[in-house]
Design an enzyme around this catalytic site. Structure first.
Site, PDB file in Angstrom:
ATOM      1  N   TYR A 175      36.402  76.038  16.751  1.00 45.24           N
ATOM      2  CA  TYR A 175      38.261  75.842  16.622  1.00 45.24           C
ATOM      3  C   TYR A 175      38.338  75.748  18.394  1.00 45.24           C
ATOM      4  CZ  TYR A 175      42.820  75.625  15.675  1.00 45.24           C
ATOM      5  OH  TYR A 175      44.273  74.992  15.780  1.00 45.24           O
ATOM      6  N   LYS A 179      40.131  72.751  20.644  1.00 41.78           N
ATOM      7  CA  LYS A 179      41.476  73.172  21.529  1.00 41.78           C
ATOM      8  C   LYS A 179      41.425  73.480  23.005  1.00 41.78           C
ATOM      9  CE  LYS A 179      43.299  72.215  18.036  1.00 41.78           C
ATOM     10  NZ  LYS A 179      44.647  70.741  17.668  1.00 41.78           N
TER      11      LYS A 179
HETATM   12  N1  LIG Z   1      50.126  75.451  12.328  1.00 40.79           N
HETATM   13  C1  LIG Z   1      50.005  76.329  13.078  1.00 40.79           C
HETATM   14  O1  LIG Z   1      50.359  77.406  13.505  1.00 40.79           O
HETATM   15  C2  LIG Z   1      49.486  75.257  14.621  1.00 40.79           C
HETATM   16  C3  LIG Z   1      49.063  76.288  15.850  1.00 40.79           C
HETATM   17  C4  LIG Z   1      48.809  75.713  16.757  1.00 40.79           C
HETATM   18  C5  LIG Z   1      48.210  74.366  16.653  1.00 40.79           C
HETATM   19  N2  LIG Z   1      48.260  74.185  15.242  1.00 40.79           N
HETATM   20  C6  LIG Z   1      47.603  72.565  15.888  1.00 40.79           C
HETATM   21  O2  LIG Z   1      48.564  71.475  14.761  1.00 40.79           O
HETATM   22  C7  LIG Z   1      48.192  70.348  13.852  1.00 40.79           C
HETATM   23  C8  LIG Z   1      48.780  69.626  12.698  1.00 40.79           C
HETATM   24  O3  LIG Z   1      48.149  71.411  12.525  1.00 40.79           O
HETATM   25  P1  LIG Z   1      49.138  70.926  11.023  1.00 40.79           P
HETATM   26  O4  LIG Z   1      49.888  72.593  11.301  1.00 40.79           O
HETATM   27  O5  LIG Z   1      50.684  70.484  11.329  1.00 40.79           O
HETATM   28  O6  LIG Z   1      48.406  71.479  10.046  1.00 40.79           O
HETATM   29  P2  LIG Z   1      47.787  70.807   8.908  1.00 40.79           P
HETATM   30  O7  LIG Z   1      49.893  71.029   7.336  1.00 40.79           O
HETATM   31  O8  LIG Z   1      47.084  71.418   8.045  1.00 40.79           O
HETATM   32  O9  LIG Z   1      48.233  69.375   8.493  1.00 40.79           O
HETATM   33  C9  LIG Z   1      47.049  68.972   9.492  1.00 40.79           C
HETATM   34  C10 LIG Z   1      47.289  67.417   9.365  1.00 40.79           C
HETATM   35  O10 LIG Z   1      45.522  67.077   9.881  1.00 40.79           O
HETATM   36  C11 LIG Z   1      45.159  65.885   9.057  1.00 40.79           C
HETATM   37  N3  LIG Z   1      43.990  65.649   8.820  1.00 40.79           N
HETATM   38  C12 LIG Z   1      42.692  66.670   8.909  1.00 40.79           C
HETATM   39  N4  LIG Z   1      41.078  65.945   8.565  1.00 40.79           N
HETATM   40  C13 LIG Z   1      41.640  64.937   9.432  1.00 40.79           C
HETATM   41  C14 LIG Z   1      40.625  63.913   8.996  1.00 40.79           C
HETATM   42  N5  LIG Z   1      39.878  63.921   9.323  1.00 40.79           N
HETATM   43  N6  LIG Z   1      41.283  62.593   9.476  1.00 40.79           N
HETATM   44  C15 LIG Z   1      42.634  62.730   9.663  1.00 40.79           C
HETATM   45  N7  LIG Z   1      43.387  63.258   9.260  1.00 40.79           N
HETATM   46  C16 LIG Z   1      43.231  64.611   9.263  1.00 40.79           C
HETATM   47  C17 LIG Z   1      45.984  66.179   7.433  1.00 40.79           C
HETATM   48  O11 LIG Z   1      45.459  65.203   6.652  1.00 40.79           O
HETATM   49  P3  LIG Z   1      44.900  65.431   5.262  1.00 40.79           P
HETATM   50  O12 LIG Z   1      45.504  66.627   4.636  1.00 40.79           O
HETATM   51  O13 LIG Z   1      45.241  63.847   4.482  1.00 40.79           O
HETATM   52  O14 LIG Z   1      43.773  65.759   5.428  1.00 40.79           O
HETATM   53  C18 LIG Z   1      47.051  66.661   7.902  1.00 40.79           C
HETATM   54  O15 LIG Z   1      48.010  65.666   7.758  1.00 40.79           O
HETATM   55  C19 LIG Z   1      46.911  70.689  14.404  1.00 40.79           C
HETATM   56  O16 LIG Z   1      46.203  70.299  16.156  1.00 40.79           O
HETATM   57  C20 LIG Z   1      46.544  71.927  14.751  1.00 40.79           C
HETATM   58  O17 LIG Z   1      45.032  72.514  14.768  1.00 40.79           O
HETATM   59  C21 LIG Z   1      49.125  74.060  14.449  1.00 40.79           C
END
Ligand SMILES: NC(=O)c1ccc[n+]([C@@H]2O[C@H](COP(=O)([O-])OP(=O)(O)OC[C@H]3O[C@@H](n4cnc5c(N)ncnc54)[C@H](OP(=O)(O)O)[C@@H]3O)[C@@H](O)[C@H]2O)c1
Length: 314
Positions: A175, A179
């Site tokens: 990860y 990132k």
């Molecule tokens: N939440 C946090 O605390 C946090 C902190 C730092 C960074 N981030 C970053 O924020 C971003 C969004 O994450 P989130 O927190 O919103 O998580 P999330 O709710 O799990 O959403 C992740 C999204 O990515 C999609 N995804 C995963 N694998 C995929 C693939 N192979 N092809 C296309 N889409 C895919 C998922 O779609 P499906 O459901 O269809 O799989 C979902 O729409 C990520 O890059 C994460 O690293 C989040």
């Protein structure tokens, strides 16, 4: 108070592509962009979930201009097909939000045999951005947004001899690598866009500690991994709402004062309103950026030469 969605300017006539728009931060980002008048391409892997997400946005914003695009970032064929389909419908794209991602999952390969977190979080987005660049270049001032994490601080630059961590895989190591790659890609893209003298800008955001499906998925996929459970428990208690977390993405994407090469994060590292922050340490490793670019071209087989694409784009 800080920056809020009220600060988003009118986006009528703008076309945005948001990856992972069927849930979490991508969903919130898509919703606020259409609320301000943008047309949003919701690029998503799980199309049933995407149709539901589109329905929820339409229930709240009946005139929302939305379309669904199937995109699996863990398959280069799907990335190519999605880009081709988007380009047949849109000559011009004003905003590309490379948001989708997975975190802390067990070792597994993408369709093309890439390590899953590098493949999904970085390589898929690298290919998508290269293929959509002609349409971004036709916008008077397009933006590309990469989404990193505090994981960038412990991530190591991609090793060209072993980008997929064969024999040295760890869910957090992978990860962190992915990132840090998000930051390096954003900054190297900005450098190349500037060198080519084109008006597209590349920015990077860390959304903060946000309660989405990210943490729950990592628990499901590791069947209850201890560190994954720790983050899942913590985020339920201390995490920001997805709407709050998405403010960093929205600010980088729409604030007229934001510009290429900048990082936006919450004011207090993982919490608070979105502000611009300096990049430091390994995030600024220029040699690693140019290595990443070469490795990404080699692995995906997609040549990403901004000047050539500029010259070929009318
Ligand atoms: N939440 C946090 O605390 C946090 C902190 C730092 C960074 N981030 C970053 O924020 C971003 C969004 O994450 P989130 O927190 O919103 O998580 P999330 O709710 O799990 O959403 C992740 C999204 O990515 C999609 N995804 C995963 N694998 C995929 C693939 N192979 N092809 C296309 N889409 C895919 C998922 O779609 P499906 O459901 O269809 O799989 C979902 O729409 C990520 O890059 C994460 O690293 C989040």
């Amino acid at each position: 108070m800080g920056w809020t969605t009220k600060d988003i300017p009118d986006l009528t006539g703008r076309v945005a592509v948001v990856t992972g728009a069927n849930g979490g931060l991508g969903y919130e980002t898509a919703r606020e962009l259409v609320r301000k008048g943008a047309h949003v391409v919701m690029a998503a892997r799980d199309t049933a979930k995407a149709a539901q997400a589109r329905g929820s946005i339409l229930a709240e914003i009946p005139n929302a201009s939305l379309e669904l695009q199937r995109l699996d970032l863990a398959s280069l064929d799907s990335v190519r097909q999605a880009a081709a389909e988007i380009l047949t419908r849109h000559d011009v794209i004003d905003l590309l939000v490379n948001n989708a991602g997975v975190m802390g999952v067990p070792e597994q390969g993408t369709v093309d045999g890439f390590e899953m977190q590098l493949g999904t979080n970085h390589l898929g987005h690298f290919g998508l951005t290269a293929l959509l660049l002609p349409a971004l270049l036709r916008s008077p001032g397009a933006r590309v947004i990469a989404v990193t994490s505090t994981g960038r601080h412990f991530g190591r630059p991609v090793d060209p001899a072993n980008p997929h961590l064969h024999g040295s895989y760890g869910p957090w190591r992978a990860y962190g690598q992915s990132k840090l790659a998000n930051v390096h890609f954003a900054l190297e893209l900005q450098r190349r866009l500037e060198a080519a003298g084109v008006p597209v800008q590349s920015l990077v955001v860390h959304p903060g500690f946000t309660h989405t499906d990210l943490q729950a998925r990592s628990v499901r996929e590791t069947e209850g991994g201890a560190s994954q459970r720790f983050f899942h428990d913590s985020v339920q208690r201390f995490g920001m709402s997805p709407a709050r977390g998405a403010l960093t993405l929205l600010r980088a994407a729409t604030d007229p004062a934001a510009s290429g090469g900048q990082l936006y994060t919450p004011r207090y590292v993982n919490w608070g309103p979105p502000v611009q922050r300096p990049l430091f340490g390994r995030s600024r490793n220029r040699a690693a950026m140019s290595t990443l670019w070469k490795v990404s071209e080699r692995e995906t087989g997609i040549t990403f030469d901004v000047a050539v694409i500029r010259d070929e784009t009318r």
